[in-house]
Design a protein around this motif. Structure first.
Motif, mmCIF file in Angstrom:
data_model
loop_
_atom_site.group_PDB
_atom_site.id
_atom_site.type_symbol
_atom_site.label_atom_id
_atom_site.label_comp_id
_atom_site.label_asym_id
_atom_site.label_seq_id
_atom_site.Cartn_x
_atom_site.Cartn_y
_atom_site.Cartn_z
ATOM 1 N N GLU A 1 0.850 -1.188 0.000
ATOM 2 C CA GLU A 1 0.000 0.000 0.000
ATOM 3 C C GLU A 1 0.888 1.242 0.000
ATOM 4 O O GLU A 1 1.655 1.473 0.934
ATOM 5 N N THR A 2 0.781 2.033 -1.078
ATOM 6 C CA THR A 2 1.602 3.229 -1.224
ATOM 7 C C THR A 2 0.851 4.424 -0.663
ATOM 8 O O THR A 2 0.041 5.062 -1.346
ATOM 9 N N ARG A 3 1.110 4.693 0.605
ATOM 10 C CA ARG A 3 0.435 5.798 1.288
ATOM 11 C C ARG A 3 1.113 6.042 2.630
ATOM 12 O O ARG A 3 1.972 5.277 3.055
ATOM 13 N N GLU A 4 0.708 7.097 3.296
ATOM 14 C CA GLU A 4 1.218 7.382 4.630
ATOM 15 C C GLU A 4 0.533 6.468 5.638
ATOM 16 O O GLU A 4 -0.680 6.218 5.557
ATOM 17 N N VAL A 5 1.292 5.961 6.584
ATOM 18 C CA VAL A 5 0.737 5.054 7.579
ATOM 19 C C VAL A 5 -0.017 5.826 8.664
ATOM 20 O O VAL A 5 0.336 6.964 8.989
ATOM 21 N N GLN A 6 -1.060 5.215 9.177
ATOM 22 C CA GLN A 6 -1.773 5.721 10.341
ATOM 23 C C GLN A 6 -1.600 4.709 11.480
ATOM 24 O O GLN A 6 -1.507 3.507 11.228
ATOM 25 N N VAL A 7 -1.584 5.181 12.710
ATOM 26 C CA VAL A 7 -1.369 4.242 13.814
ATOM 27 C C VAL A 7 -2.459 3.168 13.850
ATOM 28 O O VAL A 7 -2.202 2.015 14.208
ATOM 29 N N SER A 8 -3.658 3.519 13.427
ATOM 30 C CA SER A 8 -4.757 2.550 13.433
ATOM 31 C C SER A 8 -4.541 1.420 12.432
ATOM 32 O O SER A 8 -5.208 0.374 12.516
ATOM 33 N N ASP A 9 -3.579 1.593 11.501
ATOM 34 C CA ASP A 9 -3.262 0.516 10.557
ATOM 35 C C ASP A 9 -2.731 -0.719 11.274
ATOM 36 O O ASP A 9 -2.764 -1.828 10.736
ATOM 37 N N LEU A 10 -2.226 -0.547 12.498
ATOM 38 C CA LEU A 10 -1.660 -1.673 13.240
ATOM 39 C C LEU A 10 -2.726 -2.626 13.762
ATOM 40 O O LEU A 10 -2.431 -3.786 14.088
ATOM 41 N N PHE B 1 -3.014 -6.784 13.512
ATOM 42 C CA PHE B 1 -1.757 -7.452 13.168
ATOM 43 C C PHE B 1 -1.148 -8.137 14.391
ATOM 44 O O PHE B 1 -1.312 -7.696 15.531
ATOM 45 N N ASP B 2 -0.462 -9.253 14.127
ATOM 46 C CA ASP B 2 0.181 -10.004 15.196
ATOM 47 C C ASP B 2 1.589 -9.483 15.481
ATOM 48 O O ASP B 2 2.073 -9.573 16.608
ATOM 49 N N LEU B 3 2.233 -8.962 14.445
ATOM 50 C CA LEU B 3 3.635 -8.546 14.540
ATOM 51 C C LEU B 3 3.835 -7.347 13.627
ATOM 52 O O LEU B 3 3.307 -7.320 12.511
ATOM 53 N N VAL B 4 4.613 -6.362 14.099
ATOM 54 C CA VAL B 4 4.831 -5.146 13.303
ATOM 55 C C VAL B 4 6.318 -4.804 13.296
ATOM 56 O O VAL B 4 7.000 -4.901 14.321
ATOM 57 N N LEU C 1 4.128 4.796 16.258
ATOM 58 C CA LEU C 1 3.714 3.417 16.018
ATOM 59 C C LEU C 1 4.033 2.532 17.227
ATOM 60 O O LEU C 1 3.234 1.673 17.612
ATOM 61 N N VAL C 2 5.192 2.762 17.837
ATOM 62 C CA VAL C 2 5.565 1.990 19.026
ATOM 63 C C VAL C 2 4.579 2.250 20.160
ATOM 64 O O VAL C 2 4.095 1.314 20.808
#
Length: 198
Positions: free
Chosen positions: A63-72, A75-78, A91-92
């Protein structure tokens, strides 16, 4: 400082997110590409090498875009591997709140886990870690270990594993099996790993 527990994690079908598309992300992807994880990568920009690697990984999402914290979420692992220090911190912080394990590439102190320098020899995987302290040193030690156990012994190691499995079926007495396997390992060491030049 508490000691880390070295483990090998099964990631098959686990949802893994990598944030970033540059050199650091590419390094992380090299570790993840054969794990069978459900991989998603989000970045504003992608190196051509990163795109090429992702195209070879089945079902990987890019996905070519800026990340948002809610994108996490979910997910099991980041892996946070951006070149933006503040983004990595955000993000942490979010991952900690959501109890999602995260690796922060630019600050080992914020990581829940570390990547290791590793290599494979048949059924054996050897991993080296400096607990996030000095990746270059781990890589150097890995190189030394690779020379001690060269690639041309892969088949012999596979054979030892098969013999071990066969012995579990054929030799009922655990002590007898242990003695037989010790003998085989001793023979392997003598034949393939001995430094005796005589």
């Amino acid at each position: 400082m508490n000691q880390l527990l070295p483990v090998f994690i099964k990631l098959e079908n686990k949802k893994v997110l990598v944030v970033g598309g540059g050199n650091v992300a590419l390094e992380k992807l090299q570790h993840l590409k054969d794990t069978g994880c459900a991989l998603t990568v989000i970045s504003k920009e992608f190196k051509s090498e990163t795109v090429g690697l992702l195209s070879s990984i089945k079902d990987a999402k890019m996905e070519t875009r800026e990340v948002q914290v809610s994108d996490l979420d979910g997910f099991d692992l980041v892996y946070s591997a951006t070149n933006d220090r503040q983004t990595n911190r955000d993000l942490v912080e979010y991952a900690k709140q959501k109890k999602i394990w995260i690796n922060c590439a630019d600050d080992p102190s914020l990581c829940d886990f570390y990547s290791s320098a590793y290599f494979d020899r048949g059924p054996v995987r050897v991993a080296v870690s400096t607990q996030g302290g000095f990746a270059g040193l781990a890589g150097t030690i890995r190189t030394i270990l690779e020379e001690i156990l060269p690639k041309d012994h892969d088949q012999e190691l596979e054979n030892l594993l098969e013999i071990r499995n066969l012995s579990k079926r054929k030799l009922g007495d655990p002590e007898e099996r242990k003695t037989a396997l010790k003998f085989l390992l001793s023979e392997f060491k003598q034949k393939y790993l001995s430094t005796d030049t005589k």
